[in-house]
Design a protein around this motif. Structure first.
Motif, PDB file in Angstrom:
ATOM      1  N   HIS A 135       0.829  14.508 -20.975  1.00  0.00           N
ATOM      2  CA  HIS A 135       0.802  15.184 -19.673  1.00  0.00           C
ATOM      3  C   HIS A 135      -0.315  16.238 -19.671  1.00  0.00           C
ATOM      4  N   ILE A 136      -0.405  16.998 -20.764  1.00  0.00           N
ATOM      5  CA  ILE A 136      -1.393  18.083 -20.823  1.00  0.00           C
ATOM      6  C   ILE A 136      -2.813  17.517 -20.915  1.00  0.00           C
ATOM      7  N   ALA A 137      -2.989  16.477 -21.737  1.00  0.00           N
ATOM      8  CA  ALA A 137      -4.325  15.880 -21.869  1.00  0.00           C
ATOM      9  C   ALA A 137      -4.769  15.271 -20.539  1.00  0.00           C
TER      10      ALA A 137
ATOM     11  N   SER B 295       6.248  28.268 -27.941  1.00  0.00           N
ATOM     12  CA  SER B 295       7.444  27.502 -27.578  1.00  0.00           C
ATOM     13  C   SER B 295       8.576  28.433 -27.157  1.00  0.00           C
ATOM     14  N   GLU B 296       9.382  27.992 -26.226  1.00  0.00           N
ATOM     15  CA  GLU B 296      10.551  28.763 -25.785  1.00  0.00           C
ATOM     16  C   GLU B 296      11.620  28.836 -26.885  1.00  0.00           C
ATOM     17  N   ASP B 297      11.519  27.983 -27.919  1.00  0.00           N
ATOM     18  CA  ASP B 297      12.492  28.037 -29.017  1.00  0.00           C
ATOM     19  C   ASP B 297      12.093  29.047 -30.092  1.00  0.00           C
TER      20      ASP B 297
ATOM     21  N   VAL C  91       8.193  26.624 -17.666  1.00  0.00           N
ATOM     22  CA  VAL C  91       6.993  26.182 -18.383  1.00  0.00           C
ATOM     23  C   VAL C  91       6.110  25.251 -17.543  1.00  0.00           C
ATOM     24  N   GLY C  92       6.721  24.536 -16.598  1.00  0.00           N
ATOM     25  CA  GLY C  92       5.915  23.641 -15.761  1.00  0.00           C
ATOM     26  C   GLY C  92       4.831  24.407 -15.027  1.00  0.00           C
ATOM     27  N   GLU C  93       5.245  25.452 -14.287  1.00  0.00           N
ATOM     28  CA  GLU C  93       4.239  26.156 -13.478  1.00  0.00           C
ATOM     29  C   GLU C  93       3.378  27.111 -14.317  1.00  0.00           C
TER      30      GLU C  93
ATOM     31  N   ALA D 151      -1.191   7.439 -30.869  1.00  0.00           N
ATOM     32  CA  ALA D 151      -0.481   8.433 -30.045  1.00  0.00           C
ATOM     33  C   ALA D 151      -0.185   9.733 -30.799  1.00  0.00           C
ATOM     34  N   SER D 152      -0.782   9.904 -31.975  1.00  0.00           N
ATOM     35  CA  SER D 152      -0.567  11.154 -32.727  1.00  0.00           C
ATOM     36  C   SER D 152      -1.604  12.222 -32.410  1.00  0.00           C
ATOM     37  N   GLY D 153      -2.552  11.917 -31.545  1.00  0.00           N
ATOM     38  CA  GLY D 153      -3.432  13.003 -31.126  1.00  0.00           C
ATOM     39  C   GLY D 153      -4.896  12.647 -31.035  1.00  0.00           C
TER      40      GLY D 153
ATOM     41  N   ASP E 286      11.121   5.462 -32.320  1.00  0.00           N
ATOM     42  CA  ASP E 286      11.076   6.848 -31.833  1.00  0.00           C
ATOM     43  C   ASP E 286      10.953   7.826 -32.992  1.00  0.00           C
ATOM     44  N   GLU E 287      10.168   8.871 -32.767  1.00  0.00           N
ATOM     45  CA  GLU E 287      10.117   9.949 -33.756  1.00  0.00           C
ATOM     46  C   GLU E 287      11.499  10.598 -33.801  1.00  0.00           C
ATOM     47  N   THR E 288      12.103  10.664 -35.007  1.00  0.00           N
ATOM     48  CA  THR E 288      13.461  11.215 -35.106  1.00  0.00           C
ATOM     49  C   THR E 288      13.426  12.744 -35.061  1.00  0.00           C
TER      50      THR E 288
ATOM     51  N   SER F 146      10.415  30.553 -20.300  1.00  0.00           N
ATOM     52  CA  SER F 146      11.533  29.651 -20.575  1.00  0.00           C
ATOM     53  C   SER F 146      11.127  28.210 -20.292  1.00  0.00           C
ATOM     54  N   ARG F 147      11.966  27.271 -20.727  1.00  0.00           N
ATOM     55  CA  ARG F 147      11.713  25.837 -20.452  1.00  0.00           C
ATOM     56  C   ARG F 147      11.691  25.591 -18.933  1.00  0.00           C
ATOM     57  N   GLU F 148      12.486  26.378 -18.191  1.00  0.00           N
ATOM     58  CA  GLU F 148      12.530  26.200 -16.730  1.00  0.00           C
ATOM     59  C   GLU F 148      11.192  26.610 -16.088  1.00  0.00           C
TER      60      GLU F 148
ATOM     61  N   SER G 230      -5.799  23.951 -26.500  1.00  0.00           N
ATOM     62  CA  SER G 230      -5.399  23.602 -27.853  1.00  0.00           C
ATOM     63  C   SER G 230      -3.885  23.407 -27.813  1.00  0.00           C
ATOM     64  N   PHE G 231      -3.440  22.169 -28.006  1.00  0.00           N
ATOM     65  CA  PHE G 231      -2.014  21.860 -27.858  1.00  0.00           C
ATOM     66  C   PHE G 231      -1.469  21.212 -29.117  1.00  0.00           C
ATOM     67  N   THR G 232      -0.333  21.669 -29.594  1.00  0.00           N
ATOM     68  CA  THR G 232       0.412  20.977 -30.649  1.00  0.00           C
ATOM     69  C   THR G 232       1.841  20.837 -30.160  1.00  0.00           C
ATOM     70  N   GLY G 233       2.350  19.615 -30.178  1.00  0.00           N
ATOM     71  CA  GLY G 233       3.715  19.389 -29.707  1.00  0.00           C
ATOM     72  C   GLY G 233       3.996  17.907 -29.615  1.00  0.00           C
ATOM     73  N   SER G 234       4.926  17.548 -28.746  1.00  0.00           N
ATOM     74  CA  SER G 234       5.359  16.151 -28.654  1.00  0.00           C
ATOM     75  C   SER G 234       4.308  15.306 -27.933  1.00  0.00           C
ATOM     76  N   THR G 235       4.388  14.003 -28.187  1.00  0.00           N
ATOM     77  CA  THR G 235       3.444  13.089 -27.550  1.00  0.00           C
ATOM     78  C   THR G 235       3.667  13.054 -26.032  1.00  0.00           C
ATOM     79  N   ALA G 236       4.936  13.132 -25.602  1.00  0.00           N
ATOM     80  CA  ALA G 236       5.207  13.069 -24.155  1.00  0.00           C
ATOM     81  C   ALA G 236       4.522  14.238 -23.439  1.00  0.00           C
ATOM     82  N   VAL G 237       4.721  15.455 -23.932  1.00  0.00           N
ATOM     83  CA  VAL G 237       4.116  16.622 -23.273  1.00  0.00           C
ATOM     84  C   VAL G 237       2.603  16.614 -23.482  1.00  0.00           C
ATOM     85  N   GLY G 238       2.167  16.201 -24.674  1.00  0.00           N
ATOM     86  CA  GLY G 238       0.729  16.153 -24.968  1.00  0.00           C
ATOM     87  C   GLY G 238      -0.029  15.227 -24.033  1.00  0.00           C
TER      88      GLY G 238
HETATM   89  P1  NAD Z   1       7.173  19.986 -26.999  1.00  0.00           P
HETATM   90  O1  NAD Z   1       6.123  19.015 -26.626  1.00  0.00           O
HETATM   91  O2  NAD Z   1       8.504  19.867 -26.365  1.00  0.00           O
HETATM   92  O3  NAD Z   1       6.656  21.459 -26.732  1.00  0.00           O
HETATM   93  C1  NAD Z   1       5.423  21.900 -27.244  1.00  0.00           C
HETATM   94  C2  NAD Z   1       4.919  23.028 -26.388  1.00  0.00           C
HETATM   95  O4  NAD Z   1       4.624  22.523 -25.095  1.00  0.00           O
HETATM   96  C3  NAD Z   1       5.939  24.156 -26.190  1.00  0.00           C
HETATM   97  O5  NAD Z   1       5.268  25.381 -26.221  1.00  0.00           O
HETATM   98  C4  NAD Z   1       6.461  23.877 -24.796  1.00  0.00           C
HETATM   99  O6  NAD Z   1       6.928  25.014 -24.137  1.00  0.00           O
HETATM  100  C5  NAD Z   1       5.198  23.366 -24.134  1.00  0.00           C
HETATM  101  N1  NAD Z   1       5.408  22.613 -22.906  1.00  0.00           N
HETATM  102  C6  NAD Z   1       6.440  21.807 -22.578  1.00  0.00           C
HETATM  103  N2  NAD Z   1       6.253  21.300 -21.334  1.00  0.00           N
HETATM  104  C7  NAD Z   1       5.079  21.802 -20.872  1.00  0.00           C
HETATM  105  C8  NAD Z   1       4.347  21.682 -19.662  1.00  0.00           C
HETATM  106  N3  NAD Z   1       4.777  20.915 -18.657  1.00  0.00           N
HETATM  107  N4  NAD Z   1       3.181  22.352 -19.538  1.00  0.00           N
HETATM  108  C9  NAD Z   1       2.722  23.127 -20.542  1.00  0.00           C
HETATM  109  N5  NAD Z   1       3.374  23.300 -21.714  1.00  0.00           N
HETATM  110  C10 NAD Z   1       4.538  22.644 -21.876  1.00  0.00           C
HETATM  111  O7  NAD Z   1       7.254  19.878 -28.587  1.00  0.00           O
HETATM  112  P2  NAD Z   1       8.203  20.685 -29.550  1.00  0.00           P
HETATM  113  O8  NAD Z   1       9.591  20.148 -29.368  1.00  0.00           O
HETATM  114  O9  NAD Z   1       7.973  22.141 -29.419  1.00  0.00           O
HETATM  115  O10 NAD Z   1       7.621  20.253 -30.981  1.00  0.00           O
HETATM  116  C11 NAD Z   1       8.009  19.080 -31.598  1.00  0.00           C
HETATM  117  C12 NAD Z   1       6.963  18.007 -31.422  1.00  0.00           C
HETATM  118  O11 NAD Z   1       5.695  18.491 -31.839  1.00  0.00           O
HETATM  119  C13 NAD Z   1       7.230  16.791 -32.271  1.00  0.00           C
HETATM  120  O12 NAD Z   1       6.956  15.634 -31.528  1.00  0.00           O
HETATM  121  C14 NAD Z   1       6.230  16.930 -33.402  1.00  0.00           C
HETATM  122  O13 NAD Z   1       5.897  15.735 -34.027  1.00  0.00           O
HETATM  123  C15 NAD Z   1       5.091  17.556 -32.718  1.00  0.00           C
HETATM  124  N6  NAD Z   1       4.241  18.250 -33.683  1.00  0.00           N
HETATM  125  C16 NAD Z   1       2.995  17.758 -33.972  1.00  0.00           C
HETATM  126  C17 NAD Z   1       2.194  18.353 -34.922  1.00  0.00           C
HETATM  127  C18 NAD Z   1       0.825  17.821 -35.280  1.00  0.00           C
HETATM  128  O14 NAD Z   1       0.014  18.557 -35.842  1.00  0.00           O
HETATM  129  N7  NAD Z   1       0.513  16.566 -35.008  1.00  0.00           N
HETATM  130  C19 NAD Z   1       2.655  19.476 -35.588  1.00  0.00           C
HETATM  131  C20 NAD Z   1       3.931  19.946 -35.277  1.00  0.00           C
HETATM  132  C21 NAD Z   1       4.698  19.340 -34.309  1.00  0.00           C
END
Ligand code: NAD
Length: 491
Positions: free
Chosen positions: A242-244, A180-182, A215-217, A457-459, A384-386, A211-213, A232-240
Motif C-alpha cells: 500500500h505504501i509503495a 508502530s502503535e505497539d 494511522v491511515g490519515e 514480496a520481501s521488499g 502465510d508468514e506466521t 493509534s491504529r485507528e 523508509s518503511f519496514t513492516g508487513s508486505t500488505a502495508v508495504g
Molecule cells: P505492519 O505492516 O502492520 O506495520 C508496520 C508499520 O506500518 C507500523 O508503524 C504501522 O503503524 C504502519 N502502518 C500500518 N498501516 C499504515 C498505513 N495505512 N499508512 C502508513 N503506515 C501504516 O507490520 P508490523 O506488524 O508492525 O510488523 C510485522 C511485519 O513486519 C512482519 O510482516 C515482518 O515480517 C515485517 N518485518 C520486516 C522486516 C524486514 O527487514 N524485511 C523487519 C521486521 C519486520
C-alpha cells in the motif's frame, strides 16, 4: 481505558521541531505479557504530522550543509548516549514489546553499532568522475533527498527504527518518524529522548505517534505531503504494498523491507547437533516474530528422524510465560490480535491433517513453541508468514526438491543451508530466490555494514552500510565545460 500501569515511562508528548508537544487525544499502549497499561501515548493527528514535516523541512538546509564530519560527530554522540541509557531501553522492550531480556540486551548493543556505522557513512558519500565525449569534467554526485518519512514496526523497535533513520541523517536528510502503535515508546519517543540529549538540532528528527485507528490519515500525510521526498518503511508486505503504491503515485523514492517465509535446509551431510541448535534459535527467538525467523525446516529424508529427535529435545526445554521471569525465553505475542492469528494458522493446518510434534497450546497472548509436520500447500501456514513461535518441518529427497520447496513462496528474504560440502552449498545458494543466504547458520542474521534486504514480496531496496546511501541519496549528474564544445554551425 485501563487504570493499572506496569513500569510506565514518563511520556512527554510528540516530538516536533525540538519541542515536546501534546496531542489532542491519546491511546493505550499495553504490556503484552498481561495486557496491563504500559503507557498512555499521544494519538497524533494529520495536522500534527503536517507540523512535523514542516519542522523537518525547515531544519534541512542547515543540517544538510553542515560539514559532514560534524554530522558524524553528532551520530557518534547519539551512540554514546544510547549506550549509557541502554538499560532503560532494555526495560522498555521487555515491558512494552514483550521480549525476553536477552533479546533486549542484543538489540540495545546492535543499535549503538547502527549509529556508529552510520557516522562512518558521512565519510563515504562518494561520487564518480565519468568519461565525457566532449572532454568535460563529468561527475555523478550524491545529494540528500530532503525530508525522509520513516515508518517502523514493533518487533525490533530499536534496530528497525534506528536502521530506518540513522543512515538518512548521516546523508544529510532530516526525518519524521512514525513508529508502530505497539511500540510507540521504545520504537519512537525513546529515540527522540536520546537524540535530544545528544544535541541533534531542533527539527532534524521528529516523532509523531498515533493509534491504529489514526494511522491511515496520519500515514497518508507522511507519504503524500510534497515536502517529503523519500519513504523508509519496514513492516508487513500488505502495508508495504500500500505504501509503495502510494509513494509510486507521487513518484517518491521508497525503500521497503517486508515479510518473509524463510526456510532452513538441512542436507544429509550436515552437523545435525549444530543444525538442531540453530533451528531452535532461528524458529523461536522472540517468539518467531522476526522477519527472518525460520518458518520452514526442510530436512533430507535420510536424516529426518535423527534431526527431529535432536531438535524437538531442545525446543521442548523452552519455557513460555510473562517476561518479568527471565527464565521465560518465550514471551507473549505482541498483542491479542496476533496471538489469535497465529492460533488460527495452527488450527487450520491441524484441521487439514498436520501433526503436532511439539506444543500447540495457547493461552492469553501466549503460544507455546510449536512444531508441525505432515504439512502441505493446501494449508494457510505453508504460504502465510506466521510471525509466531511455529515452524513446519518437511522432508525432501534431493537438492532440486529442496530448492523447489524453498522457492514455493511469494517471499524471498533469507535462506539457510546446512552441509559439510561448501561447494554444494554455494551452488544451492545461487538457486534460492532470496536476498540473503547463510551457510551453516540459521536465518536470523544482520550486521549494520551489510546489504540487508529481500527479493520478491520481501521488499525493494537495501539497508546497511554504503547500500543505505542508495536509499537515502539521489544522484545528480554535474558537468563542467571548459571551452572545447562544438555546436552545429547553423546555430
Ligand atoms: P505492519 O505492516 O502492520 O506495520 C508496520 C508499520 O506500518 C507500523 O508503524 C504501522 O503503524 C504502519 N502502518 C500500518 N498501516 C499504515 C498505513 N495505512 N499508512 C502508513 N503506515 C501504516 O507490520 P508490523 O506488524 O508492525 O510488523 C510485522 C511485519 O513486519 C512482519 O510482516 C515482518 O515480517 C515485517 N518485518 C520486516 C522486516 C524486514 O527487514 N524485511 C523487519 C521486521 C519486520
Amino acid at each position: 481505558m485501563l487504570d493499572k500501569v506496569s513500569a510506565s515511562p514518563a511520556i512527554r508528548g510528540l516530538y516536533i521541531g525540538g519541542r515536546w508537544v501534546p496531542a489532542q487525544r491519546s491511546f493505550d499502549d499495553l504490556n503484552p505479557s498481561d495486557n496491563t497499561l504500559y503507557a498512555r501515548v499521544p494519538d497524533g493527528s494529520r495536522d500534527d504530522m503536517t507540523r512535523a514535516i514542516e519542522a523537518a523541512h525547515a531544519a534541512f538546509p542547515e543540517w544538510s550543509q553542515r560539514p559532514f564530519q560534524e554530522r558524524a560527530k553528532a551520530l557518534l554522540k547519539v551512540a554514546d548516549v544510547w549506550e549509557r541509557r541502554k538499560d532503560e531501553f532494555i526495560d522498555a522492550v521487555v515491558n512494552e514489546g514483550g521480549g525476553w531480556f536477552g533479546k533486549g540486551i542484543f538489540e540495545a548493543g546492535f543499535v549503538a553499532e547502527i549509529f556508529r556505522t552510520s557516522a562512518s557513512l558521512c565519510y563515504q558519500s562518494i561520487g564518480e568522475v565519468l568519461p565525457s565525449e566532449h572532454g568535460k569534467v563529468s561527475m555523478a554526485t550524491r545529494w540528500p533527498l530532503g525530508v525522509v518519512g520513516v515508518i517502523s514496526p514493533w518487533n525490533m523497535p530499536g534496530i528497525l527504527t534506528s536502521r530506518g533513520y540513522a543512515a538518512a541523517l548521516a546523508a544529510g536528510n532530516t526525518v519524521v518518524l512514525k513508529p508502530s502503535e505497539d511500540t510507540p515508546y521504545s520504537g519512537g519517543l525513546y529515540h527522540a529522548e536520546i537524540l535530544e540529549e545528544a544535541g541533534i538540532p531542533a527539527g532534524v528528527f521528529n516523532v509523531v505517534t498515533c493509534s491504529r485507528e489514526s494511522v491511515g490519515e496520519v500515514g497518508d500525510e507522511l507519504i503524500e505531503h510534497p515536502l517529503v521526498k523519500g519513504i523508509s518503511f519496514t513492516g508487513s508486505t500488505a502495508v508495504g504494498r500500500h505504501i509503495a503504491a502510494k509513494a509510486g503515485a507521487h513518484l517518491k523514492k521508497c525503500c521497503v523491507e517486508l515479510g518473509g517465509k524463510d526456510s532452513m535446509i538441512v542436507l544429509e551431510d550436515a552437523d545435525l547437533d549444530q543444525a538442531a541448535l540453530a533451528a531452535n534459535f532461528g524458529s523461536f527467538m522472540h517468539q518467531g516474530q522476526v522477519c527472518m525467523s525460520t518458518e520452514k525446516l526442510l530436512v533430507h529424508d535420510s536424516v529426518y528422524d535423527d534431526f527431529m529427535q535432536k531438535f524437538l529435545g531442545r525446543a521442548a526445554k523452552l519455557k513460555t510465560g510473562h517476561t518479568r521471569d527471565r527464565d521465560n525465553v518465550i514471551g507473549p505475542l505482541v498483542n491479542t490480535r496476533q496471538a489469535h492469528r497465529v492460533k488460527a494458522l495452527i488450527d487450520d493446518a491441524v484441521s487439514k491433517g498436520a501433526h503436532v510434534e511439539l506444543g500447540g497450546r495457547s493461552w492469553d497472548n501466549f503460544v507455546e513453541p510449536t512444531v508441525l509436520s505432515n504439512v502441505n500447500s493446501s494449508m494457510d501456514i505453508w504460504h502465510d508468514e506466521t510471525f509466531g513461535p511455529v515452524v513446519v518441518v518437511c522432508p525432501f529427497r534431493n537438492d532440486d526438491e529442496a530448492v523447489a520447496l524453498n522457492n514455493d513462496t511469494e517471499y524471498g528474504l533469507t535462506a539457510a543451508v546446512w552441509t559439510a560440502d561448501e561447494a554444494r552449498a554455494l551452488r544451492l545458494a545461487g538457486r534460492l530466490e532470496t536476498g540473503m543466504v547463510h551457510v551453516n547458520d540459521q536465518n536470523i542474521n544482520d550486521e549494520p555494514q551489510v546489504p540487508f534486504g529481500g527479493v520478491k514480496a520481501s521488499g525493494v531496496g537495501r539497508y546497511g552500510g554504503r547500500w543505505s546511501l542508495d536509499a537515502f541519496t539521489e544522484l545528480r549528474w554535474i558537468t563542467l565545460e571548459r571551452g572545447g564544445r562544438h555546436y552545429p554551425p547553423v546555430f
